[in-house]
Design a protein around this motif. Structure first.
Motif: not given
Ligand SMILES: Nc1nc2c(c(=O)[nH]1)N[C@H]1C(S)=C(S)[C@@H](COP(=O)(O)OP(=O)(O)OC[C@H]3O[C@@H](n4cnc5c(=O)[nH]c(N)nc54)[C@H](O)[C@@H]3O)O[C@H]1N2
Ligand SMILES: Nc1nc2c(c(=O)[nH]1)N[C@H]1C(S)=C(S)[C@@H](COP(=O)(O)OP(=O)(O)OC[C@H]3O[C@@H](n4cnc5c(=O)[nH]c(N)nc54)[C@H](O)[C@@H]3O)O[C@H]1N2
Ligand code: SF4
Ligand SMILES: [Mo]
Length: 747
Positions: A331, A365-366, A370, A496, A574
């Motif tokens: 992350n 990914v978070k 992205v 997100s 994502y």
């Protein structure tokens, strides 16, 4: 104090301009423009207009305008925006002062003096367009389409650029946003992950953020700043690599006070440490990595100690950064940067950033890289035509690309060298549209020489910036507050949290004033006169926007009724694309003779007595384009030069001392600025805000304010893979009271 100073300067330079250029006085008195947006007391008719999209910089925040008695008096963020929201920056607010700037271009002008020392004559649009059309037609007929070059930037330059590139057929187009800004970033990531990266890092969800030389808070793009601040609020660790204690460094957990030009060595040592200590994401690499073994071999010499020596920072700090990234992987936001044209070794650094992201498994990914998945709208413009005769300067005699990883267009230096030598062919017509190449491209004298040798130069602008002095015909464009324009699309700034997309066509908040015209009108009228009437794709800019909106099932009326912004459901950002790959070693790069794995190329150190000149954004200006804006000029009228405080003491300089500069080639700055002493900068560099030092007396507020950093960049360096400029390879000494003062950089 600042205000008085500015007023005085304004009055002085206004009268100066009137003496030098009587016509400007005539024009000013004819216009009756007043700077104050407020009407005198009386009966008011207030309204809010929607559909504004800012272009005080290129981020295009969405606006509403507050009007009183049909005058625009205030700009605000559009409450419907899921991008900037109700926030706009100082420059966005000050757009009102661009709208009503009495110095703004109002009529077509013809230069009846010399290029560079213009005498302006007001002419009709018909005369101006006839001249542009016939002169460019003549260049096209005499030398072929490649005889025309173009320097475009900004949303209105796309339509004319497509005309000259696709329909007329010249390759000789150089966009400042590629060759002096972010082109290298885009092609380096394309060569690593097959996609241009944007600034698409999911900072709100990051556990750690690494940024090289980006200084958020001084460089401002509202929704991006929101992501960054949210990340910090959420507790992300923050690592800033910068020779200077920037606004971002001030918020960091680790400030890496790196020696300029050595960032790639720093990144290679981090990656080598992660590999040798097995702190990288092996599963991710098994699945998505390519060329990993060759890559690890290529970087294995980069011990922490070797990089520490090269970068002039502690080895322990490099290790600390590597561990912080590994502990928070995947992350982590490895920021791809934006203005990355630094030293002429930049493609390799950008490749290294893309590979580091892969090592940490930080794609899709978070908190990682992205890409926002935006909505689709149409892209109506000039159709591409076959042009066998047109010559691409980026191809050598063997039909190989000189700069194989070049961004779209032609590297600026190839165009300039060709224009000056006439080889392999003459370049004699020049179209400048929304770019100020005099203050944007290193080698100012070279740029002037290029323009001098042209048969014809036309320029479309809103303000009389320095480049306009070199035009034969100068055309006034409507500003972003008075026109329809390209459609801004995007996603929820915190994508997100809620996956939403938006579509925001720029709509005028005001009717155009004076004789200003828009890009479609100007381009079409020139196209007709050059013999391309049958190729014209749309009659008006409004028609173009309608057609582009129709692709998304929308119309201007509908979007207006929706408050200026259409919002729809978005897509999961994502989701990893099926064939995603990270090319740690790229064989295509190796095949054309460049290092296939990221490689450090050292840059030259400062000569004795000189410090390296670095520059950057200031929060209240956009390059040179906002310098004449009274509000912004009041906020920051000059660009004080940052000097390390210990050096200042040795040099006998203190805060506020007035200085000029001389560079390594003996070039002296035309104007002066003041000294800002600080412990927050390395001893081998000095720093100044970019965009100051305007030389055009018609910019009556900004003329001669501060120093033009570009003027001091006489040494030209190029990035070998891309042909983009390296802009931080010039060195300066100070001049005070006529005396040259050495900078004891080795002290
Ligand atoms: N020395 C130095 N050089 C740099 C940089 C640096 O930091 N230092 N930064 C680099 C970067 S990152 C970039 S992106 C480039 C930017 O390079 P440029 O785009 O050349 O930057 P500006 O100074 O904004 O010049 C733009 C011109 O467009 C005009 N303009 C503004 N609005 C409009 C409009 O609506 N229509 C038209 N037709 N014209 C308009 C302005 O008046 C100005 O003359 O510069 C690069 N060059
Ligand atoms: N207010 C404002 N915001 C803007 C703009 C604007 O004109 N005004 N322009 C927009 C545009 S087009 C762009 S491209 C971006 C640019 O924004 P950034 O990408 O942040 O680029 P610069 O402003 O050039 O940043 C220069 C920083 O790099 C540091 N630096 C210099 N040399 C080195 C080095 O060798 N290594 C490292 N690690 N750091 C170094 C400098 O000290 C400085 O802090 O800003 C955007 N935002
Ligand atoms: S960041 Fe500021 S100047 Fe740039 S578009 Fe947004 S409000 Fe305008
Ligand atoms: Mo830029």
């Amino acid at each position: 104090m600042a205000f008085n100073l500015t007023r005085r300067k304004f009055l002085q330079s206004a009268s100066l301009a009137a003496v030098a250029l009587p016509l400007s006085k005539v024009i000013a008195s004819e216009t009756g423009v007043t700077r104050s947006p407020l009407e005198p007391a009386g009966s008011f008719k207030d309204e809010t207009v929607v559909g504004g999209v800012c272009e005080m910089c290129f981020w295009r925040c969405q606006l509403v305008g507050k009007k009183r008695n049909d005058r625009l008096v205030k700009l605000e963020g559009n409450p419907k925006s899921i991008d900037n929201g109700t926030s706009i920056c100082a420059r966005g607010n000050a757009g009102i002062q661009l709208l009503y700037d009495p110095d703004r271009l109002k009529f077509p002008l013809k230069n009846v003096g010399e290029r560079g020392k213009p005498k302006w004559k007001k002419i009709s649009w018909k005369e101006a367009l006839d001249e542009c059309g016939s002169k460019l037609k003549k260049v096209n007929e005499t030398y072929g389409p490649q005889g025309i070059c173009m320097f475009p930037h900004g949303s209105t330059a796309k339509y004319p650029m497509h005309f000259f590139e696709r329909t007329v057929g010249t390759h000789n187009v150089s966009e400042a946003s590629f060759f002096q800004c972010r082109g290298i970033r885009d092609t380096a990531y394309l060569a690593t992950i097959g996609m241009a990266p944007g600034e698409n890092v999911d900072m709100p969800n990051a556990k750690a953020i690494l940024v090289l030389g980006g200084h958020f808070g001084e460089n401002i793009h509202i929704s991006h700043i929101k992501r960054y601040v949210k990340g910090l609020q959420n507790g992300a660790k923050f690592i800033v690599v910068d020779p200077r204690y920037s606004a971002s460094a001030a918020k960091s957990d680790i400030w890496v006070k790196i020696k300029p030009g050595t960032d790639t060595a720093f990144l290679l040592a981090i990656m080598n440490y992660l590999v040798t200590t097995k702190k990288y994401d092996a599963d991710f690499i098994d699945e998505y990595g390519d060329g990993f073994e060759e890559f690890t071999k290529a970087i294995q010499g980069w011990s922490l100690e070797r990089a520490a020596k090269e970068c002039d920072i502690p080895a322990a700090q490099i290790k600390e950064v590597a561990i912080m990234l590994a502990e928070n992987a995947p992350n982590v936001s490895i920021h791809p940067g934006r203005h990355v044209s630094w030293y002429g070794n930049d493609f390799q650094r950008q490749r290294a950033l893309a590979c580091l992201t892969g090592l940490l498994g930080a794609y899709f990914v978070k908190g990682g890289w992205v890409p926002a998945k935006g909505p689709k709208v149409g892209k109506i413009s000039w159709a591409k035509q076959e042009h066998e005769a047109a010559h691409n300067l980026n191809m050598n005699e063997d039909e190989e690309m000189r700069y194989p990883f070049t961004p779209p267009g032609t590297p600026t230096e190839l165009i300039r060298d060709t224009a000056l030598s006439g080889k392999p062919y003459p370049i004699k017509g020049c179209v400048i549209w929304g770019q100020n190449p005099i203050q944007t491209i290193p080698g100012q004298q070279k740029m002037k020489d290029v323009l001098k040798q042209m048969d014809f130069v036309m320029c479309v602008d809103v303000m009389p910036t320095d480049v306009t002095m070199w035009a034969d015909i100068l055309l006034p464009e409507v500003s972003y507050l008075e026109r329809y324009d390209l459609i801004k699309t995007g996603t929820q700034w915190d994508f997100s949290e809620k996956q939403q997309q938006y579509i925001a066509p720029r709509m005028p908040l005001m009717a155009p004033m004076f004789e200003r015209k828009d890009q479609v009108y100007i381009t079409n009228e020139i196209a007709k006169r050059m013999g391309y009437e049958k190729d014209i794709p749309v009659k008006t800019i409004e028609e173009m926007v309608e057609k582009n909106l129709a692709v998304a099932g929308l119309s201007l009326a509908q979007v207006r009724a929706e408050g200026g912004i259409h919002i729809q459901a978005g897509k999961n950002p994502y989701q990893m694309p099926e064939d995603f790959e990270v090319l740690f070693f790229n064989e295509d790069i190796a095949d054309v003779g460049f290092p296939g794995a990221p490689t450090y190329i050292p840059v030259k150190d400062s000569p004795a007595g000189f410090a390296r000149l670095i520059y950057g954004r200031v929060p209240v200006h956009t390059f040179n384009r906002t310098q004449n804006n009274v509000w912004l000029n009041n906020a920051m009228p000059s660009n004080p030069v940052w000097l390390n405080d210990e050096l200042a003491t040795k040099m006998g300089l203190k805060d506020g001392d007035v200085v000029g500069f001389i560079n390594q080639d003996g070039f002296k700055s035309r104007t002066t600025t003041t000294v800002k002493t600080t412990p927050g900068i390395r001893k081998d560099v000095v720093y100044m805000g970019h965009g100051y030092g305007t030389a055009n007396p018609l910019m009556s507020v900004a003329v001669d304010a501060g120093v033009d950093d570009t003027s001091l960049m006489t040494k030209i360096t190029l990035d070998p893979e891309t042909g983009a400029h390296g802009m931080r390879n010039n060195f300066v000494k100070f001049i005070k009271d006529g005396n040259i003062i050495d900078i004891p950089t080795s002290a």
